[in-house]
Design a protein around this motif. Structure first.
Motif, PDB file in Angstrom:
ATOM      1  N   LEU A  21       0.805  -1.343  -0.184  1.00  0.00           N
ATOM      2  CA  LEU A  21      -0.059   0.007   0.020  1.00  0.00           C
ATOM      3  C   LEU A  21       0.721   1.301  -0.035  1.00  0.00           C
ATOM      4  CD1 LEU A  21      -2.658  -0.782   2.600  1.00  0.00           C
ATOM      5  CD2 LEU A  21      -2.876  -1.086   0.282  1.00  0.00           C
ATOM      6  N   SER A  65      -2.460   7.812  11.607  1.00  0.00           N
ATOM      7  CA  SER A  65      -3.606   8.328  11.165  1.00  0.00           C
ATOM      8  C   SER A  65      -3.519   9.146  10.149  1.00  0.00           C
ATOM      9  CB  SER A  65      -4.055   9.043  12.517  1.00  0.00           C
ATOM     10  OG  SER A  65      -3.621  10.072  12.670  1.00  0.00           O
ATOM     11  N   ARG A  66      -2.336   9.713   9.709  1.00  0.00           N
ATOM     12  CA  ARG A  66      -2.065  10.544   8.536  1.00  0.00           C
ATOM     13  C   ARG A  66      -1.546  10.038   7.344  1.00  0.00           C
ATOM     14  NH1 ARG A  66      -0.758  16.361  10.920  1.00  0.00           N
ATOM     15  NH2 ARG A  66       0.821  16.092   8.908  1.00  0.00           N
ATOM     16  N   CYS A  67      -1.472   8.593   7.330  1.00  0.00           N
ATOM     17  CA  CYS A  67      -0.895   8.129   6.416  1.00  0.00           C
ATOM     18  C   CYS A  67      -2.108   7.950   5.256  1.00  0.00           C
ATOM     19  CB  CYS A  67      -0.344   6.540   6.488  1.00  0.00           C
ATOM     20  SG  CYS A  67      -0.116   5.624   5.072  1.00  0.00           S
ATOM     21  N   PRO A  68      -1.626   8.788   4.080  1.00  0.00           N
ATOM     22  CA  PRO A  68      -3.094   8.709   3.203  1.00  0.00           C
ATOM     23  C   PRO A  68      -3.164   7.240   2.584  1.00  0.00           C
ATOM     24  CG  PRO A  68      -1.067  10.239   2.565  1.00  0.00           C
ATOM     25  CD  PRO A  68      -0.743   9.226   3.529  1.00  0.00           C
ATOM     26  N   LYS A  69      -2.459   6.462   2.747  1.00  0.00           N
ATOM     27  CA  LYS A  69      -2.837   5.061   2.295  1.00  0.00           C
ATOM     28  C   LYS A  69      -3.151   4.116   3.407  1.00  0.00           C
ATOM     29  CE  LYS A  69      -2.101   6.183  -1.883  1.00  0.00           C
ATOM     30  NZ  LYS A  69      -2.891   6.024  -2.780  1.00  0.00           N
ATOM     31  N   GLN A  70      -3.231   4.531   4.413  1.00  0.00           N
ATOM     32  CA  GLN A  70      -3.652   3.573   5.538  1.00  0.00           C
ATOM     33  C   GLN A  70      -2.552   2.251   5.609  1.00  0.00           C
ATOM     34  OE1 GLN A  70      -7.525   3.570   4.506  1.00  0.00           O
ATOM     35  NE2 GLN A  70      -7.631   5.917   5.256  1.00  0.00           N
ATOM     36  N   ARG A 125     -12.550  13.959  10.544  1.00  0.00           N
ATOM     37  CA  ARG A 125     -11.457  14.111  11.318  1.00  0.00           C
ATOM     38  C   ARG A 125     -11.847  15.049  12.614  1.00  0.00           C
ATOM     39  NH1 ARG A 125      -5.875  12.873  12.122  1.00  0.00           N
ATOM     40  NH2 ARG A 125      -6.521  11.214  10.807  1.00  0.00           N
ATOM     41  N   ASP A 168     -12.635   7.982   0.726  1.00  0.00           N
ATOM     42  CA  ASP A 168     -11.554   8.640   0.629  1.00  0.00           C
ATOM     43  C   ASP A 168     -11.591   9.076  -1.137  1.00  0.00           C
ATOM     44  OD1 ASP A 168      -9.072   9.799   1.265  1.00  0.00           O
ATOM     45  OD2 ASP A 168      -7.996   8.055   0.586  1.00  0.00           O
ATOM     46  N   PRO A 213     -11.790   4.130   7.227  1.00  0.00           N
ATOM     47  CA  PRO A 213     -11.991   3.180   8.232  1.00  0.00           C
ATOM     48  C   PRO A 213     -12.575   3.832   9.460  1.00  0.00           C
ATOM     49  CG  PRO A 213      -9.989   2.849   7.216  1.00  0.00           C
ATOM     50  CD  PRO A 213     -10.330   3.969   6.733  1.00  0.00           C
ATOM     51  N   TRP A 259      -5.969  17.084   0.360  1.00  0.00           N
ATOM     52  CA  TRP A 259      -6.241  15.858   1.330  1.00  0.00           C
ATOM     53  C   TRP A 259      -5.762  16.077   2.849  1.00  0.00           C
ATOM     54  CZ3 TRP A 259      -4.308  12.277   4.422  1.00  0.00           C
ATOM     55  CH2 TRP A 259      -4.997  10.991   4.702  1.00  0.00           C
ATOM     56  N   GLU A 260      -4.518  16.552   2.966  1.00  0.00           N
ATOM     57  CA  GLU A 260      -3.868  16.691   4.139  1.00  0.00           C
ATOM     58  C   GLU A 260      -4.553  17.741   5.091  1.00  0.00           C
ATOM     59  OE1 GLU A 260       0.614  15.241   5.084  1.00  0.00           O
ATOM     60  OE2 GLU A 260      -0.007  17.461   5.940  1.00  0.00           O
ATOM     61  N   LEU A 300      -7.815  17.215   6.772  1.00  0.00           N
ATOM     62  CA  LEU A 300      -7.277  16.291   7.842  1.00  0.00           C
ATOM     63  C   LEU A 300      -6.967  17.355   9.091  1.00  0.00           C
ATOM     64  CD1 LEU A 300      -5.220  13.208   7.579  1.00  0.00           C
ATOM     65  CD2 LEU A 300      -7.479  13.433   7.839  1.00  0.00           C
ATOM     66  N   TRP A 319       0.169  16.034  -2.686  1.00  0.00           N
ATOM     67  CA  TRP A 319       0.878  15.435  -3.582  1.00  0.00           C
ATOM     68  C   TRP A 319       0.021  14.904  -4.662  1.00  0.00           C
ATOM     69  CZ3 TRP A 319      -2.334  13.446   0.179  1.00  0.00           C
ATOM     70  CH2 TRP A 319      -3.321  12.422  -0.319  1.00  0.00           C
TER      71      TRP A 319
END
Ligand SMILES: Cc1cc2nc3c(=O)[nH]c(=O)nc-3n(C[C@H](O)[C@H](O)[C@H](O)COP(=O)(O)OP(=O)(O)OC[C@H]3O[C@@H](n4cnc5c(N)ncnc54)[C@H](O)[C@@H]3O)c2cc1C
Ligand code: SF4
Lengths: 63, 411
Positions: free
Chosen positions: A9, A52-57, B18, B44, B65, B297-298, B301, B328
């Motif tokens: 991932l 929790s901030r990893c965009p890919k989990q 979030r 997402d 999740p 995206w970030e 959050l 990104w």
């Protein structure tokens, strides 16, 4: 605490490294290296934030 | 803090979710109701233009999740829009006629795609914002198409073009500005992205817009698209990515300041007891001396988390929200990342790698400061510069440090 990265991932965007450079490092070869698979408890909140901030989990924390 | 019993969040997506997680993490024990007009729990969006479009992921895979985390104890109102806000009564009106009372409100209603005027009746012209949009485009691609026309070479358009090429579909992409992503990267670095797309076989037409789209002569024959340079392109599907408009329609005449988004103070507060975050929010970022709205995206959050904490701080002063914006964008095998806030007039210097290799780091400078770092396939660099930019990195210092030979490896 054990840090597990799902490398299928992970897209090596280094977001986790920005938060917990003690644990995560993206090197010049563009791959992510987990520097400590069982980091000290004192790093828990940073590692949790990185997960929790990893965009890919892609990061999971066991234990 | 604890006059708050009931918090309502409008917008069931990245920023709103979030905010909800953060409220719980900070110990808020009252009720949290999340209102979303899409008939889905939060999911997402970045994979929509990639894995979902290419048919690699199904709708299930994009679910966020945390939305399924029962420990958060959230009340979901999905599939129903908020239609109004009454600040005096402290209620949010819903489309089904109900009024939701709140003590604290989080506005996270995001943004919606701009439409190409005069194409509303054409079912082969698509926007790409929701899972339903993505599945509709994917069905078209799977049914077999000769050519896709992508209108607008911003983030969404450029990624869609790359995904279609990777799926072997012919692509024409038109962009009114002189280069793809020019609005965010400036024309020079936009040119690097232009070459990337051309090398992958995209028929890229810059400084060109769309004049008209009409159905072809026979049923099922390609659409005829007239461009502003009077050329005509045929396309079986048109994907439009010409920017978004903040979703503030439901806030009409409610007393909040609406100026291309919900205007907040430096701490994300829009009014007493009301915060805003994500794509819908505009606020003064004191680090850059600029009132900004960020569509990444970030950012959704981080601002979602900040806004939640601000709400809990109640009448206290609250902390200012001063991020270095970051995004990104994956196109083909290139990872384009930008930290900072750049303008077309900034000076630019490549400090590592080379443009010819499409692996580089470029810095943007303004008034003696580094205001942005752009990388292509150098992720570690952009992350390091991001931190330094937040610390006020000087232009001269950055160039001097970059010119030094790299330190020998530690091991
Ligand atoms: C296809 C695509 C690809 C992307 N790729 C990237 C990427 O690679 N990198 C990157 O940094 N960013 C990317 N982004 C941007 C990122 O996804 C957004 O910045 C992020 O989704 C913003 O989150 P948000 O919660 O603020 O708003 P949104 O995700 O827009 O969510 C707002 C929600 O509120 C709902 N809503 C609106 N009005 C109402 C109402 N009145 N009542 C109830 N609900 C309402 C909306 O329907 C929506 O579900 C991409 C976006 C898209 C669409
Ligand atoms: S944040 Fe996630 S995707 Fe990015 S490098 Fe770390 S593990 Fe990989």
């Amino acid at each position: 605490m054990r840090v597990v990265v799902d490398f299928d991932l992970c897209e090596s965007n280094a977001v986790c490294m920005g938060i917990a450079p003690e644990v995560f490092e993206v090197r010049d070869d563009d791959f992510l290296y987990v520097l400590q698979e069982e980091p000290d408890e004192s790093l828990r909140s940073k590692v949790e934030e990185a997960a929790s901030r990893c965009p890919k989990q892609a990061i999971t924390i066991e234990g | 803090m604890s006059s708050l019993q009931r918090i309502v969040i409008v917008g069931a997506s990245l920023a709103g979710l979030r905010a909800a997680e953060t409220l719980r993490a900070e110990g808020f024990e009252g009720s949290i109701t999340v209102v979303g007009d899409e008939p889905h729990l939060p999911y997402d969006r970045p994979p929509l233009s990639k894995q979902v479009l290419r048919g690699e992921w199904d709708a299930e895979r994009v679910a966020l999740p945390a939305a399924r985390n029962e420990a958060l104890d959230l009340t979901w109102e999905v599939g129903v829009a908020a239609t109004g806000l009454d600040q005096a009564a402290r209620t949010v009106a819903l489309a089904d006629g109900r009024q939701l009372p709140y003590d604290g409100l989080v506005i996270a209603s995001g943004a919606a795609p701009r439409h190409l005027p005069g194409t509303e009746h054409l079912d082969r012209v698509h926007a790409l914002r929701t899972i339903d949009d993505a599945l509709a485009v994917r069905r078209r691609l799977e049914a077999g198409v000769g050519r896709v026309l992508v209108v607008g070479a911003g983030f969404i358009g450029a990624v869609v073009a790359a995904s279609c090429r990777e799926a072997g579909v012919e692509v024409t992409m038109v962009e009114p500005l002189p280069a793809p992503l020019a609005r965010v990267l400036g024309p020079e670095m936009g040119g690097v992205v232009a070459d990337l797309h051309r090398d992958h076989g995209v028929d890229l037409r810059v400084e060109t817009g769309v004049e008209a789209v009409v159905e072809g002569p026979e049923p099922g024959s390609p659409l005829h698209v007239t461009l502003t340079d009077e050329q005509v392109v045929e396309a079986d599907v048109v994907v439009v990515g010409i920017g978004v408009i903040p979703n503030t329609g439901w806030l009409h005449s409610c007393g909040l300041l609406i100026e291309d988004g919900v205007l907040c103070d430096a701490t994300t507060l829009a009014a007493p007891g009301i915060v805003a975050c994500g794509d819908v929010a505009r606020w003064p970022n004191t680090l850059f001396d600029e009132v900004m709205r960020v569509e990444h995206w970030e950012h959704a959050l981080d601002m979602g988390a900040h806004a939640a904490r601000r709400l809990l701080a109640g009448d206290g002063p609250g902390e200012p929200f001063t991020p270095v914006p970051f995004f990104w964008s994956d196109q083909y095998d290139r990872k384009i990342q930008l930290a900072g806030r750049v303008r077309p007039t900034d000076q630019i210097e490549v400090v590592a790698g080379s443009i010819a290799d499409r692996r580089f780091c470029a810095l943007y400078g303004r008034e003696g400061r580094v205001v942005g770092a752009l990388t292509m396939n150098m992720p570690a660099k952009v992350i390091r510069y991001r931190r330094q930019i937040s610390e006020g990195l000087r232009w001269d210092d950055a160039l001097a440090a970059a010119a030094e030979p790299p330190a020998p490896p530690a091991r």
